[in-house]
Structure formats: structure tokens, C-alpha cells
Design an enzyme around this catalytic site. Structure first.
Site, PDB file in Angstrom:
ATOM      1  N   ARG A 100       3.920  -8.730   0.080  1.00 14.71           N
ATOM      2  CA  ARG A 100       3.519  -7.702  -0.896  1.00 14.71           C
ATOM      3  C   ARG A 100       4.632  -6.649  -0.881  1.00 14.71           C
ATOM      4  O   ARG A 100       4.742  -5.865   0.060  1.00 14.71           O
ATOM      5  CB  ARG A 100       2.171  -7.079  -0.509  1.00 14.71           C
ATOM      6  CG  ARG A 100       0.978  -8.019  -0.631  1.00 14.71           C
ATOM      7  CD  ARG A 100      -0.310  -7.339  -0.193  1.00 14.71           C
ATOM      8  NE  ARG A 100      -0.305  -7.034   1.237  1.00 14.71           N
ATOM      9  CZ  ARG A 100      -1.210  -6.269   1.837  1.00 14.71           C
ATOM     10  NH1 ARG A 100      -2.190  -5.722   1.125  1.00 14.71           N
ATOM     11  NH2 ARG A 100      -1.136  -6.014   3.128  1.00 14.71           N
TER      12      ARG A 100
ATOM     13  N   HIS B  96      -2.979  -1.200  -4.993  1.00 11.75           N
ATOM     14  CA  HIS B  96      -2.886  -0.123  -4.001  1.00 11.75           C
ATOM     15  C   HIS B  96      -1.733   0.807  -4.354  1.00 11.75           C
ATOM     16  O   HIS B  96      -0.716   0.880  -3.667  1.00 11.75           O
ATOM     17  CB  HIS B  96      -2.746  -0.615  -2.565  1.00 11.75           C
ATOM     18  CG  HIS B  96      -3.132   0.484  -1.618  1.00 11.75           C
ATOM     19  ND1 HIS B  96      -3.950   0.314  -0.537  1.00 11.75           N
ATOM     20  CD2 HIS B  96      -2.854   1.809  -1.637  1.00 11.75           C
ATOM     21  CE1 HIS B  96      -4.116   1.489   0.084  1.00 11.75           C
ATOM     22  NE2 HIS B  96      -3.465   2.407  -0.576  1.00 11.75           N
TER      23      HIS B  96
ATOM     24  N   ASN C  67     -17.920  -4.466   0.480  1.00 14.35           N
ATOM     25  CA  ASN C  67     -16.965  -4.199   1.556  1.00 14.35           C
ATOM     26  C   ASN C  67     -16.589  -2.720   1.575  1.00 14.35           C
ATOM     27  O   ASN C  67     -16.439  -2.110   2.631  1.00 14.35           O
ATOM     28  CB  ASN C  67     -15.703  -5.045   1.357  1.00 14.35           C
ATOM     29  CG  ASN C  67     -15.961  -6.501   1.654  1.00 14.35           C
ATOM     30  OD1 ASN C  67     -16.688  -7.167   0.913  1.00 14.35           O
ATOM     31  ND2 ASN C  67     -15.398  -6.998   2.743  1.00 14.35           N
TER      32      ASN C  67
ATOM     33  N   ASP D 130       0.846  -1.216   0.000  1.00 18.69           N
ATOM     34  CA  ASP D 130       0.000   0.000   0.000  1.00 18.69           C
ATOM     35  C   ASP D 130       0.875   1.258   0.000  1.00 18.69           C
ATOM     36  O   ASP D 130       0.522   2.275   0.593  1.00 18.69           O
ATOM     37  CB  ASP D 130      -0.895   0.041   1.251  1.00 18.69           C
ATOM     38  CG  ASP D 130      -1.553  -1.273   1.551  1.00 18.69           C
ATOM     39  OD1 ASP D 130      -1.542  -1.713   2.720  1.00 18.69           O
ATOM     40  OD2 ASP D 130      -2.054  -1.904   0.609  1.00 18.69           O
TER      41      ASP D 130
ATOM     42  N   GLU E 270     -10.937   0.183  -3.404  1.00 16.51           N
ATOM     43  CA  GLU E 270     -10.154   0.844  -2.348  1.00 16.51           C
ATOM     44  C   GLU E 270      -8.873   1.418  -2.947  1.00 16.51           C
ATOM     45  O   GLU E 270      -8.632   1.313  -4.152  1.00 16.51           O
ATOM     46  CB  GLU E 270      -9.796  -0.167  -1.263  1.00 16.51           C
ATOM     47  CG  GLU E 270      -8.891  -1.268  -1.771  1.00 16.51           C
ATOM     48  CD  GLU E 270      -8.589  -2.319  -0.742  1.00 16.51           C
ATOM     49  OE1 GLU E 270      -9.323  -2.436   0.284  1.00 16.51           O
ATOM     50  OE2 GLU E 270      -7.584  -3.049  -0.923  1.00 16.51           O
TER      51      GLU E 270
HETATM   52  O1  AHR Z   1      -2.854  -3.814   3.491  1.00 16.83           O
HETATM   53  C1  AHR Z   1      -3.860  -3.598   4.455  1.00 16.83           C
HETATM   54  C2  AHR Z   1      -5.160  -3.241   3.767  1.00 16.83           C
HETATM   55  O2  AHR Z   1      -5.465  -4.277   2.835  1.00 16.83           O
HETATM   56  C3  AHR Z   1      -5.083  -1.954   2.961  1.00 16.83           C
HETATM   57  O3  AHR Z   1      -5.496  -0.829   3.691  1.00 16.83           O
HETATM   58  C4  AHR Z   1      -6.013  -2.226   1.807  1.00 16.83           C
HETATM   59  O4  AHR Z   1      -5.722  -1.443   0.663  1.00 16.83           O
HETATM   60  C5  AHR Z   1      -5.783  -3.719   1.561  1.00 16.83           C
HETATM   61  O5  AHR Z   1      -6.888  -4.326   1.058  1.00 16.83           O
END
Ligand code: AHR
Length: 473
Positions: A326, A293, A192, A50, A229
Site C-alpha cells: 500500500r 485512509h 468492526n 495510512d 475508519e
Molecule cells: O494499516 C493498518 C490498519 O489497517 C489501519 O490503522 C487501518 O486504517 C487499516 O484498516
């Protein structure tokens, strides 16, 4: 005598080249080289997801992301993108012993708001069970001008439109107005999270009701979970683009794109156009899974850079949310003829790739489709080649979609793709080309010959001929 040049020093030196060179080895470099920025490699920052990277007007690149333990907000900075890989990280704040910010800390972002450094992040309680996903958005603030040395304390909670799961906030400014964007579960919508924007009144307060820009409804948005998101914003070519991420955080995680005319009312959801297909997805050929992200920055030459996370394997044991791999990755952003960003595919591990354009025909590029080499107007991913060091100033050129292969020259002047053996036939000396700002790939075994453009083919040509001049982009 040829001056073997590293990729970065070549770009700098050749740009200073005062005259075209007339023969190999006669490179005349004018002036002193600008400071070299090291070439970045992926993954850039291991086990940071992220990730937000931005270049502040103090000349530093700042980087923040979710750590695998989700227990702290950590910041690093570097004068170069590559330097972020091993830059010292400072813990700004840790989750509290109890209360609403004692559990997970997700997706922190550093922003300079009204003269203060503020980190926005999502946090939840540590009570266990489902309560740990009672995630809300909070902020901490620095008491000094330097975020790496100041003292950080809780500023408060973002006043969201609903008391529900909300996360992944970011801030962008458009036409002089500062906007907040975040993901949230909205009462009455069975997802969600959806993505919203609204102008800001102050650091934690919105100035108006939000605009709901995207809800996960398409098939590629609802794999595992119905998720939109991780929004990020880029204003280019007369349009404002919003990228976002969708689906579960495993290999099905991917990026979508919305766009709007930069002069439109961006608070009107009807003004935005949503791409029907994802714009950035898992790529088995380059072994990057679940890319997403993202954030945006620029490299040391001011060129647009996509920042995102992705794993380099597909199969995950257990809940992907608690898989640490990640990694933060970066790559160049190019643009389609209509001005829309072309993200191509995640380029995979190793030095950042480049495209090579014949100086004598600038609408085509060196390309590899499967094992077929060409010089054509091929899709971006087929035109990205990685220069792999094979000795002082000597490289192998490897297409990102065939990372275990590279270009190989032959005495008959043909150039083909073959497994990356150590054979000298795959070695090329990267040097300043026969025209200012160009590069030449001189064949090591075939002296006086270099990679050349010959209509739609890649061949070996005479090193002084204009056809061996390539623009590295
Ligand atoms: O990495 C943690 C959360 O998981 C992040 O806030 C979101 O973008 C992802 O789905």
C-alpha cells in the site's frame, strides 16, 4: 527561438509574463523565476500506508504512515511534496519488548498540541493469537521543538469511551475548538468499527461524550469486514467535509464522504449528510486498487491535495493487512459546482496530471472518453492528462484513463489518440502560450502549428492564434 519550459518552471515563468506574445518563439519572460518545486510522481512514498502529510507553518512537509513491519513510528520531512519520496526518515519510537504497545503500531499521526509535538497511533500487544488485535490508541511526546531531533517518550493511552478496539485517530480544529476523531468498535453495534468525534479536554481526554457520525451499513462499506475508519477533515466552501474509509483493506477498500454546514452543531450526527455512494474507489484503468485512509494537505502553490494509499495490483496473496504494497499517493482535489470535493479517480503511477482549459472558453477542458478526444465539460477523470517527457522541453500528452496512449497530430490538422509509440507526431513542445499565464503545445513535426481549441474539438491551429492558449490546472 522557443524557450522549452519544464511544467513547473512554465507555470512560474508564465505567471511573470509581462505582455502577451504575438508570435511563436517570441516569448518574453519578465523577471526572475520563483523557486521551482519539482513535480511529484506517484507512488510518492513506497510501502507507507495510512499516510498523514501536512505542511507545517515552519515550511516543512511532514509525513508519517504505517510501515509494513508495523513495529516503529517513523517521520520524514521535506520542503517540497516531491522531496518526501526519498527524504531521510527518522525512527521516533519502536514498539516495546512486552505489554500493550509491543505488537502492531498502526496509522501514526503527528500533531502540535498545546505547544508539544505528539504522535498518536494505534497499538496492540504481541502475545500472538487474537490478542494482537487488542488494539488501543496511545501517544508519544517530544521533549523539544524539532520533532526530527527531539527525544520521544510515552505520553499515555487515549481515554476512549469504551474499552474496545480503537484506532485511526486524528485531530482537527473547527471554529476554534479542537476535536479528536477516531474509529472504534462500540458495544452493542455489530461492526468492526464506526467513526466518532468529540471535543478534546487535553491531549488524551475528551471534553464530552462522543458523536457517532457513521456506521458501516451500506453494501460498499461491509465488503469483507464492516469497517468505517481513517477519518480526515476538510473545511471548504462553507462546509466541513469528513472522508473515511470502508470495507476490507484489499481492492474493495474505498472512501466515503460526510458533510455538514460549517455553522451547524457538528456534534449532532443528524446535521451531517452521508453520501450514498463511495467517492473514491479502485480504478482498473489507472491500476490503483484499494485507495483509502486519506489525509489532506496543500501543494507548494496552496492547492488542495488528497493523500491516500493504494496498491498498483489487484490480486493479493494472504491477508491484505500483511501485504506491504500500500503505497502513499497524492493528487489534486478539484470541486464540483456545488462546492463538494471532486476526487475523480486515483490517477495512477507517474507524474501528477493536469487539466487543460482553453483560455478563450474556460467552461470546457481537453478531454478523452475512451479513444474519443474532445474539448468539453467532461467528468474530471476524462480531463486529466499526464505530460510525459520525450526530450528537452518535448512531451507526449497521455490521458490518465488510457495511460498507454497519447495525442497524435496529423498534417491535415487532426488530433487523435494512438498508442504511445515514439512517433514524432506525438511530440509537442511545451512553451509559454500567446497569453499571459497560458501554455502552448507546439507540434514538433508541424512547425508553426499547435494544439488548438475548435468548438468541441481538439485540432492543430496556427501557433499565434488565441485558440492555442491553454490554462494548465
Ligand atoms: O494499516 C493498518 C490498519 O489497517 C489501519 O490503522 C487501518 O486504517 C487499516 O484498516
Amino acid at each position: 527561438m522557443n524557450f522549452p519550459l519544464s511544467r513547473r518552471s512554465f507555470a512560474t515563468a508564465a505567471s511573470l509574463l509581462p505582455i502577451a506574445c504575438s508570435a511563436p518563439g517570441k516569448t518574453v519572460l519578465g523577471g526572475s523565476k520563483a523557486p521551482e518545486a519539482p513535480v511529484a510522481s506517484n507512488p510518492l512514498i513506497r510501502q507507507r500506508a495510512d499516510t498523514q502529510i501536512f505542511r507545517h507553518d515552519d515550511g516543512w512537509y511532514y509525513a508519517m504512515g504505517s510501515v509494513p513491519e508495523y513495529d516503529r513510528l517513523a517521520l520524514r520531512r521535506s520542503k517540497t511534496l516531491a522531496g518526501l519520496a526519498d527524504a531521510e526518515e527518522r525512527v521516533l519510537w519502536r514498539h516495546e519488548p512486552s505489554g500493550p504497545m509491543s505488537g502492531f503500531l498502526w496509522a501514526p499521526e503527528l500533531h502540535y498540541v498545546d505547544g508539544r509535538w505528539i504522535v498518536y497511533f494505534a497499538a496492540g500487544p504481541s502475545g500472538g493469537g487474537e490478542d494482537v488485535f487488542r488494539i488501543r490508541t496511545f501517544a508519544v511526546v517530544c521533549d523539544g521543538r524539532d520533532p526530527m531531533t527531539g527525544n520521544w517518550s510515552v505520553l499515555g493511552e487515549f481515554k476512549a469511551p469504551w474499552d474496545s478496539f480503537n484506532l485511526d485517530s486524528t485531530i482537527f480544529t473547527h471554529r476554534g475548538v479542537r476535536y479528536f476523531s477516531w474509529a472504534q468498535r462500540e458495544p452493542g453495534i455489530e461492526t468492526n468499527s464506526n467513526v466518532y468525534i468529540a471535543p478534546m479536554k487535553d491531549a488524551l481526554t475528551l471534553a464530552s461524550a462522543p458523536a457517532r457520525l457513521t456506521v458501516p451499513t451500506l453494501d460498499w462499506e461491509i465488503q469483507g469486514f464492516k469497517v468505517n475508519e481513517g477519518s480526515a477533515f476538510l473545511n471548504r466552501n462553507g462546509r466541513l467535509f469528513m472522508t473515511y474509509s470502508a470495507s476490507a483493506t484489499d481492492a474493495r477498500y474505498c472512501m466515503g464522504l460526510l458533510s455538514v454546514d460549517e455553522t451547524a452543531n457538528i456534534m449532532d450526527p443528524r446535521a451531517w449528510t452521508k453520501a450514498p455512494e463511495p467517492v473514491f474507489t479502485t480504478c482498473k484503468e489507472t491500476s490503483v486498487y484499494g485507495p483509502g485512509h486519506n489525509s489532506f494537505t496543500v501543494d507548494e502553490e496552496g492547492r488542495d491535495i488528497l493523500v491516500y494509499h493504494g496498491r498498483d495490483y489487484e490480486a493479493i496473496e494472504g491477508d491484505p493487512l500483511f501485504n506491504p504494497d500500500r503505497h502513499t499517493r497524492i493528487q489534486r482535489i478539484y470541486y464540483h459546482a456545488n462546492g463538494v470535493p471532486d476526487f475523480g479517480v486515483p490517477v495512477g503511477n507517474g507524474a501528477l496530471p493536469e487539466r487543460f482549459i482553453p483560455a478563450v472558453h474556460r467552461t470546457v477542458r481537453m478531454a478523452c472518453d475512451g479513444t474519443n478526444l474532445s474539448v468539453s465539460d467532461a467528468p474530471l477523470a476524462q480531463t486529466q492528462f499526464r505530460s510525459i517527457e520525450a526530450g528537452e522541453g518535448v512531451v507526449q500528452l497521455s490521458p490518465i484513463l488510457k495511460p498507454d496512449h497519447c495525442l497524435v497530430a496529423a498534417a491535415d490538422g487532426s488530433v487523435t489518440l494512438a498508442p504511445r509509440a515514439t512517433a514524432e507526431a506525438s511530440h509537442f513542445r511545451r512553451e509559454a502560450g500567446p497569453a499571459s499565464g497560458t501554455v502552448r503545445f507546439a507540434s514538433v513535426p508541424f512547425e508553426g502549428r499547435a494544439l488548438a481549441y475548435a468548438s468541441d474539438r481538439l485540432v492543430l491551429g496556427d501557433s499565434y492564434d488565441a485558440s492555442v492558449a491553454w490554462l494548465a490546472d
